[in-house]
Design an enzyme around this catalytic site. Structure first.
Site, PDB file in Angstrom:
ATOM      1  N   ARG A   1      19.785  34.294  -4.450  1.00 29.20           N
ATOM      2  CA  ARG A   1      20.438  33.128  -3.803  1.00 29.20           C
ATOM      3  C   ARG A   1      21.761  32.754  -4.448  1.00 29.20           C
ATOM      4  O   ARG A   1      22.216  31.617  -4.329  1.00 29.20           O
ATOM      5  CB  ARG A   1      19.517  31.915  -3.765  1.00 29.20           C
ATOM      6  CG  ARG A   1      18.241  32.156  -2.973  1.00 29.20           C
ATOM      7  CD  ARG A   1      17.512  30.864  -2.633  1.00 29.20           C
ATOM      8  NE  ARG A   1      16.216  31.197  -2.055  1.00 29.20           N
ATOM      9  CZ  ARG A   1      15.088  31.308  -2.769  1.00 29.20           C
ATOM     10  NH1 ARG A   1      15.108  31.078  -4.063  1.00 29.20           N
ATOM     11  NH2 ARG A   1      13.975  31.630  -2.171  1.00 29.20           N
TER      12      ARG A   1
ATOM     13  N   LYS B   1      35.427  33.787   1.836  1.00 26.45           N
ATOM     14  CA  LYS B   1      34.746  34.387   2.981  1.00 26.45           C
ATOM     15  C   LYS B   1      34.228  35.766   2.597  1.00 26.45           C
ATOM     16  O   LYS B   1      34.983  36.603   2.112  1.00 26.45           O
ATOM     17  CB  LYS B   1      35.704  34.531   4.161  1.00 26.45           C
ATOM     18  CG  LYS B   1      35.843  33.281   4.968  1.00 26.45           C
ATOM     19  CD  LYS B   1      36.453  33.620   6.318  1.00 26.45           C
ATOM     20  CE  LYS B   1      36.687  32.396   7.146  1.00 26.45           C
ATOM     21  NZ  LYS B   1      37.262  32.740   8.458  1.00 26.45           N
TER      22      LYS B   1
ATOM     23  N   LYS C   1      47.449  30.310   0.902  1.00 31.34           N
ATOM     24  CA  LYS C   1      46.059  30.407   1.324  1.00 31.34           C
ATOM     25  C   LYS C   1      45.202  29.386   0.590  1.00 31.34           C
ATOM     26  O   LYS C   1      44.297  28.768   1.175  1.00 31.34           O
ATOM     27  CB  LYS C   1      45.509  31.809   1.102  1.00 31.34           C
ATOM     28  CG  LYS C   1      44.044  31.915   1.516  1.00 31.34           C
ATOM     29  CD  LYS C   1      43.660  33.161   2.221  1.00 31.34           C
ATOM     30  CE  LYS C   1      42.236  33.057   2.763  1.00 31.34           C
ATOM     31  NZ  LYS C   1      41.724  34.335   3.265  1.00 31.34           N
TER      32      LYS C   1
END
Lengths: 370, 370
Positions: free
Chosen positions: B128, B150, B234
């Site tokens: 996890r 991402k 970004k």
């Protein structure tokens, strides 16, 4: 809402923004469409994941969702631990793609811990996260796995090795569905119920002792407060330690370091998870007595309640319970840090602490009654 | 730190607690052990994931990590998009299990976008979530995919359909490794660089025009400020909109709704991602001119710079660029909401906005030069 209904609020990590509620009400299965659309007004597509034993429960739910304008289909996985796999998760993704599900779609998990964990991880992953509604149908899932956001699947080399923290949008619990749960599964769930009393609520423990007969008979009048209290206790832990970083959440692991080792040694399925936890709590309490941390009377009350709930307090003869085998399996538990065994042990009824310094000889001695 | 070094701070969602830094320095590949142990002092095991073209870069890194007491191994995946799969991720889990990696272990991604996305999702998922260090080796990965958290893999039915948001513990960028990057890959990365100028920084766009020759020659003196500026731009977007919920992050998608459709139609590999983005930006800018949102001169400057960087501004003849095919592919983009095409279009050089109401005939007309 009937007078028997209860709502439990969960605020993971103490953040109300990521909070959700658990609605606990006899007969509430029929209320899924309203429950879902109230919480997810933009949802237009849902995959209802279930196992083959629960198709008759899940199918009317999907039908009812279509009745409120949500394109819904039932996706069935095989019952049992083997469905907690990356392959099964891929099957859920395919079902979502069949519905052309976008980021506003949701997954509904109708089942026990396997369906909930698998579906939760799929929801965490699909398009980097879509909404999840949990509809737990086993006692274990109602009081434990559906609350708190832990999701995941197994790998061939071990259980729950991959997954995500992904909080549901809501949890809908209908205690009526417990009426048809097999005895062994129901009793297994009671092991986790007893655990909550030992780790955090002596008064609740005494309540369980007092109502043991009604609990065994699955009377609605006791099931609602029982499940609600377990959810409240778990919610408090999740509020304090969402990501298992401060140690608070680790207290839920009482009996589980032993239990995971027992499950590994027994081969999945020989011992149910709840049965393994029951034996594990017995070993942990015996260890606490040996270390002078609790009175023998606490051990005896825990043992008596577990046995009253038809749970084992020692391993079946078929399981290799040699100290070497058990210790080796315990050492590989993923909750360990830097190789040291971390054990959750009671210091009194209603309170546990984490110990990383217990000599392995003491652990070995606690495996069997002297 | 040499005078050429730069550090960019990233605070996803504006939360300093989950912040990390990007260290940008020629020759910094050799500094990985210090970079990693400073940020992850408890890490004792690391799997360095790379592809077969970069083994000679990754192997000394793993050796160096062992020199500071971190058990490290290199795990090699096949180069190319096909490695962004659930199966490849499973291979990384196996490598971690081989090292008996616990929650303090980390993954190091040495490679381009494929290695970074795959390794990032594996780090998000193993137990996890474990730590991740990104060491991007392609220009595209340096300016785009390694920053922002991402991660994900493809499914047989589409790209990036599953994944997680998982921020790295740090990003280490050594511009020297760009010296050996194949031309086509380098130029593809420049498409994203041009994109940053158009969407958010007209001054940077002008700087790119001015230094185009040195950029094409990969001179270290321009590469450090170029990469640093892209990372800053970004980082600002990720600070404002970590989970792509407010629309700010969606501005990064300029040219990409077209590009994803082109990549789908061309079959992966015919068009590089950067080439598809270059053509996509051209279509988006043409559409903006047709709608009277920008001057023709803006379109011309963007086109000239893309061409200067040896990027295509129209699809190769082999790709089916019929309006029907392109629109169908665009409609299936996962960024769409409730079926409407969402397009990022420039309103002036340095600013874009999101439009969900562009008639499909206008989109079709923008696909080719009139």
């Amino acid at each position: 809402m009937s007078i028997a209904a209860r709502t439990v609020q969960v605020s993971p990590g103490g953040r109300p923004a990521s909070g959700y509620d658990i609605l606990l009400e006899p007969g509430s299965s029929a209320a899924l469409p309203r429950f879902l659309t109230e919480r997810l007004p933009d949802c237009r597509a849902a995959v209802v994941v279930t196992d083959e034993h629960l198709q008759t429960v899940a199918t009317p739910m999907a039908d009812a969702l279509r009745g409120v304008g949500v394109t819904a289909k039932v996706h069935v996985v095989a019952a049992g631990e083997r469905s907690k796999s990356l392959e099964s998760m891929h099957g859920i993704f395919e079902a979502l793609l069949d519905l052309k599900a976008d980021r506003r779609a949701c997954l509904v998990a109708v089942g026990g811990g396997v369906v909930g964990d698998l579906t939760g991880y799929a929801a965490a992953s699909y398009m980097r996260g879509i909404a999840l509604v949990q509809v737990p149908t086993s006692l274990l899932a109602m009081v434990d796995s559906s609350v708190g956001g832990k999701t995941g699947v197994n790998l061939p080399r071990g259980k729950n090795l991959v997954g995500a923290f992904h909080q549901p949008a809501g949890v809908l619990i209908d205690p009526d569905v417990l009426a048809t749960l097999p005895d062994r599964e129901y009793h297994g769930g009671l092991a986790e119920v007893v655990k909550y009393g030992v780790i955090s609520d002596a008064e609740f423990f005494a309540w369980l002792e007092k109502h043991a007969e009604a609990i065994l008979a699955r009377e609605a009048g006791v099931l609602v407060p029982l499940i609600a209290r377990c959810c409240e206790l778990k919610a408090a832990v999740v509020a304090a330690d969402e990501f298992e970083t401060t140690g608070v959440r680790a207290t839920l692991n009482y009996g589980h370091t032993f239990a995971h080792a027992f499950e590994n040694l027994a081969g999945y399925g020989v011992l149910s998870h709840g049965e393994a936890v029951s034996v594990g709590m017995t070993c942990a309490a015996r260890l606490a007595v040996a270390r002078g941390m609790i009175e023998q009377a606490v051990f005896d009350r825990q043992t008596a309640l577990l046995q009253r709930f038809q749970l084992p307090i020692e391993l079946p003869a078929a399981v290799d319970a040699s100290a070497d085998a058990v210790l080796a399996a315990m050492r590989s538990d993923k909750k360990n840090v830097a190789g040291a065994l971390r054990l959750v042990l009671p210091v009194r009824l209603g309170e546990v602490r984490i110990f990383a310094d217990v000599p392995e000889e003491q652990v070995a001695a606690a495996l069997v009654a002297s």
